[in-house]
Design a protein around this motif. Structure first.
Motif, PDB file in Angstrom:
ATOM      1  N   VAL A  16       0.836  -1.206   0.000  1.00  0.00           N
ATOM      2  CA  VAL A  16       0.000   0.000   0.000  1.00  0.00           C
ATOM      3  C   VAL A  16       0.872   1.258   0.000  1.00  0.00           C
ATOM      4  O   VAL A  16       0.617   2.202  -0.759  1.00  0.00           O
ATOM      5  N   THR A  17       1.909   1.275   0.848  1.00  0.00           N
ATOM      6  CA  THR A  17       2.754   2.472   0.922  1.00  0.00           C
ATOM      7  C   THR A  17       3.570   2.671  -0.358  1.00  0.00           C
ATOM      8  O   THR A  17       3.854   3.811  -0.731  1.00  0.00           O
ATOM      9  N   ALA A  19       2.458   2.055  -3.343  1.00  0.00           N
ATOM     10  CA  ALA A  19       1.518   2.718  -4.252  1.00  0.00           C
ATOM     11  C   ALA A  19       1.353   4.193  -3.892  1.00  0.00           C
ATOM     12  O   ALA A  19       1.367   5.068  -4.775  1.00  0.00           O
ATOM     13  N   LEU A  20       1.209   4.476  -2.589  1.00  0.00           N
ATOM     14  CA  LEU A  20       1.002   5.859  -2.162  1.00  0.00           C
ATOM     15  C   LEU A  20       2.235   6.729  -2.442  1.00  0.00           C
ATOM     16  O   LEU A  20       2.123   7.834  -2.987  1.00  0.00           O
ATOM     17  N   LYS A  21       3.418   6.217  -2.066  1.00  0.00           N
ATOM     18  CA  LYS A  21       4.629   7.031  -2.215  1.00  0.00           C
ATOM     19  C   LYS A  21       5.053   7.171  -3.672  1.00  0.00           C
ATOM     20  O   LYS A  21       5.572   8.224  -4.076  1.00  0.00           O
ATOM     21  N   THR A  22       4.854   6.116  -4.446  1.00  0.00           N
ATOM     22  CA  THR A  22       5.163   6.226  -5.873  1.00  0.00           C
ATOM     23  C   THR A  22       4.244   7.241  -6.537  1.00  0.00           C
ATOM     24  O   THR A  22       4.670   8.028  -7.394  1.00  0.00           O
ATOM     25  N   GLY A  23       2.968   7.242  -6.122  1.00  0.00           N
ATOM     26  CA  GLY A  23       2.044   8.245  -6.636  1.00  0.00           C
ATOM     27  C   GLY A  23       2.464   9.652  -6.248  1.00  0.00           C
ATOM     28  O   GLY A  23       2.398  10.580  -7.064  1.00  0.00           O
ATOM     29  N   ALA A  24       2.939   9.818  -5.016  1.00  0.00           N
ATOM     30  CA  ALA A  24       3.391  11.133  -4.559  1.00  0.00           C
ATOM     31  C   ALA A  24       4.603  11.592  -5.363  1.00  0.00           C
ATOM     32  O   ALA A  24       4.706  12.768  -5.752  1.00  0.00           O
ATOM     33  N   TRP A  25       5.528  10.676  -5.636  1.00  0.00           N
ATOM     34  CA  TRP A  25       6.723  11.028  -6.422  1.00  0.00           C
ATOM     35  C   TRP A  25       6.341  11.377  -7.863  1.00  0.00           C
ATOM     36  O   TRP A  25       6.805  12.363  -8.429  1.00  0.00           O
ATOM     37  N   TRP A  26       5.469  10.552  -8.452  1.00  0.00           N
ATOM     38  CA  TRP A  26       5.068  10.788  -9.843  1.00  0.00           C
ATOM     39  C   TRP A  26       4.340  12.133  -9.983  1.00  0.00           C
ATOM     40  O   TRP A  26       4.528  12.848 -10.966  1.00  0.00           O
ATOM     41  N   TRP A  27       3.547  12.470  -8.992  1.00  0.00           N
ATOM     42  CA  TRP A  27       2.763  13.705  -9.060  1.00  0.00           C
ATOM     43  C   TRP A  27       3.626  14.946  -8.879  1.00  0.00           C
ATOM     44  O   TRP A  27       3.382  15.979  -9.507  1.00  0.00           O
ATOM     45  N   THR A  28       4.642  14.850  -8.018  1.00  0.00           N
ATOM     46  CA  THR A  28       5.436  16.034  -7.674  1.00  0.00           C
ATOM     47  C   THR A  28       6.769  16.126  -8.410  1.00  0.00           C
ATOM     48  O   THR A  28       7.293  17.210  -8.598  1.00  0.00           O
ATOM     49  N   ASP A  36      12.028   8.215  -0.711  1.00  0.00           N
ATOM     50  CA  ASP A  36      11.117   7.641   0.276  1.00  0.00           C
ATOM     51  C   ASP A  36      10.385   6.434  -0.309  1.00  0.00           C
ATOM     52  O   ASP A  36      10.182   5.414   0.361  1.00  0.00           O
ATOM     53  N   ALA A  37       9.979   6.534  -1.568  1.00  0.00           N
ATOM     54  CA  ALA A  37       9.292   5.415  -2.224  1.00  0.00           C
ATOM     55  C   ALA A  37      10.227   4.224  -2.396  1.00  0.00           C
ATOM     56  O   ALA A  37       9.819   3.070  -2.216  1.00  0.00           O
ATOM     57  N   ASN A  43      11.371  -2.138   2.230  1.00  0.00           N
ATOM     58  CA  ASN A  43      10.494  -2.665   3.282  1.00  0.00           C
ATOM     59  C   ASN A  43       9.821  -3.955   2.826  1.00  0.00           C
ATOM     60  O   ASN A  43       9.721  -4.932   3.577  1.00  0.00           O
ATOM     61  N   LEU A  44       9.335  -3.954   1.593  1.00  0.00           N
ATOM     62  CA  LEU A  44       8.639  -5.126   1.052  1.00  0.00           C
ATOM     63  C   LEU A  44       9.580  -6.321   0.969  1.00  0.00           C
ATOM     64  O   LEU A  44       9.238  -7.422   1.423  1.00  0.00           O
ATOM     65  N   ALA A  45      10.760  -6.112   0.398  1.00  0.00           N
ATOM     66  CA  ALA A  45      11.717  -7.214   0.277  1.00  0.00           C
ATOM     67  C   ALA A  45      12.130  -7.734   1.643  1.00  0.00           C
ATOM     68  O   ALA A  45      12.230  -8.949   1.865  1.00  0.00           O
ATOM     69  N   GLY A  46      12.357  -6.815   2.581  1.00  0.00           N
ATOM     70  CA  GLY A  46      12.758  -7.220   3.925  1.00  0.00           C
ATOM     71  C   GLY A  46      11.677  -8.012   4.628  1.00  0.00           C
ATOM     72  O   GLY A  46      11.961  -9.017   5.297  1.00  0.00           O
ATOM     73  N   ALA A  47      10.420  -7.589   4.493  1.00  0.00           N
ATOM     74  CA  ALA A  47       9.320  -8.294   5.149  1.00  0.00           C
ATOM     75  C   ALA A  47       9.141  -9.693   4.570  1.00  0.00           C
ATOM     76  O   ALA A  47       8.883 -10.659   5.302  1.00  0.00           O
ATOM     77  N   LEU A  48       9.281  -9.819   3.251  1.00  0.00           N
ATOM     78  CA  LEU A  48       9.145 -11.141   2.620  1.00  0.00           C
ATOM     79  C   LEU A  48      10.254 -12.081   3.083  1.00  0.00           C
ATOM     80  O   LEU A  48      10.002 -13.256   3.397  1.00  0.00           O
TER      81      LEU A  48
END
Length: 306
Positions: A16-17, A19-28, A36-37, A43-48
């Protein structure tokens, strides 16, 4: 919730994050939001990977691993640390390029709103994970929680910095913030790698736990009758081990000595959750040969040093 459940939740929140952070980067177009994205992908790779290692750590002992698989969690911590270091270097490179050629950022209102939502998600999950990491004594869960906290502080720093860009128009603030982000997560990555290495090298139990063990032993010790020495401890993931010598009168029967040993071992394991105690029985006037040899070796080294 179990450790694996929290890690599965961490995977979901990471998606989820991202998607949110990539959207923030793409928009700005902000390089600090891009940094940050990128950390959310880590985070995803580490959690898996942590989920995989926790699954392995829960396997029972077998012929090839008679002491269990508990140390697998340290590999998770080390892997996540290496990922963080790699992400930090990538962020620093991108930030340096943008610092040499500053570019304007736009749409900060929506970008900051998306970043704020992802930060609240990460912060809530990290707090719950760290609290339960202490309960379950899970190195993998603690590493993932600390990484998420790093992500939270990173996001807060990015948002404050971008507000500064918005207020002042100083474009170089954006890549400068990204460089600070890289330095912060590089520090956290190095810390995780260090913690992992200490666990794999059988680091002794912490001072508070050692004091608990000594308190239990003092409760059984009796002058000229029962004494304890050569207490050695180590961590192995969620499992903790202590080995020691218990000296008693040579005239005691084997049954009496063994019964007392069992009582002491159980008292130690009751006082320290997750502890496995192993006690070697010796007469009061006898030292283990291995200990004698070790002492002689240490004395020889000291003589050579002189």
């Amino acid at each position: 919730m179990q450790v694996s459940a929290y890690l599965k939740l961490s995977v979901a929140v990471a998606l989820v994050t991202i998607a949110l952070k990539t959207g923030a980067w793409w928009w700005t177009g902000s390089v600090s939001l891009a940094a940050d994205a990128l950390e959310s992908f880590v985070n995803l790779a580490g959690a898996l990977f942590a989920l995989a290692m926790v699954t392995i750590a829960r396997r029972p002992a077998d012929a090839d691993h008679p002491f269990g698989h508990h140390k697998a969690e340290y590999f998770s911590s080390g892997f996540e640390g290496v990922l963080i270091i790699g992400a930090a270097l990538g962020i620093a490179w991108a930030a340096l390029q943008r610092l040499l050629a500053p570019q304007p950022v736009q749409g900060l209102d929506l970008g900051l709103a998306l970043s704020l939502v992802s930060t609240l998600l990460n912060g809530s999950l990290a707090w719950a994970m760290l609290r339960n990491a202490r309960v379950h004594r899970s190195m993998a869960l603690e590493a993932d929680a600390r990484h998420l906290f790093t992500d939270v502080w990173t996001s807060i720093g990015v948002m404050l910095g971008l507000l500064g860009v918005w207020a002042t128009g100083l474009l170089w603030l954006d890549p400068l913030i990204a460089l600070l982000v890289a330095a912060n997560i590089l520090r956290e990555g190095a810390h995780l790698v260090w913690r992992s290495s200490q666990g794999l090298m059988d680091e002794a139990l912490d001072a508070a736990t050692q004091a608990q063990i000594q308190q239990v032993l003092d409760g059984f010790a009796q002058p000229r009758l029962i004494r304890f020495d050569h207490v050695a401890s180590r961590n192995a993931g969620r499992r903790r081990f202590v080995d020691l010598h218990m000296h008693m009168p040579a005239g005691w029967s084997l049954g009496r000595a063994a019964a007392l040993r069992g009582t002491v071992e159980q008292a130690l394991m009751d006082a320290v959750p997750g502890l496995r105690a192993s006690i070697q029985l010796l007469p009061l006037d006898v030292e283990a040969e291995a200990v004698k040899d070790e002492q002689m070796t240490d004395e020889s080294k000291q003589e050579q040093a002189r």
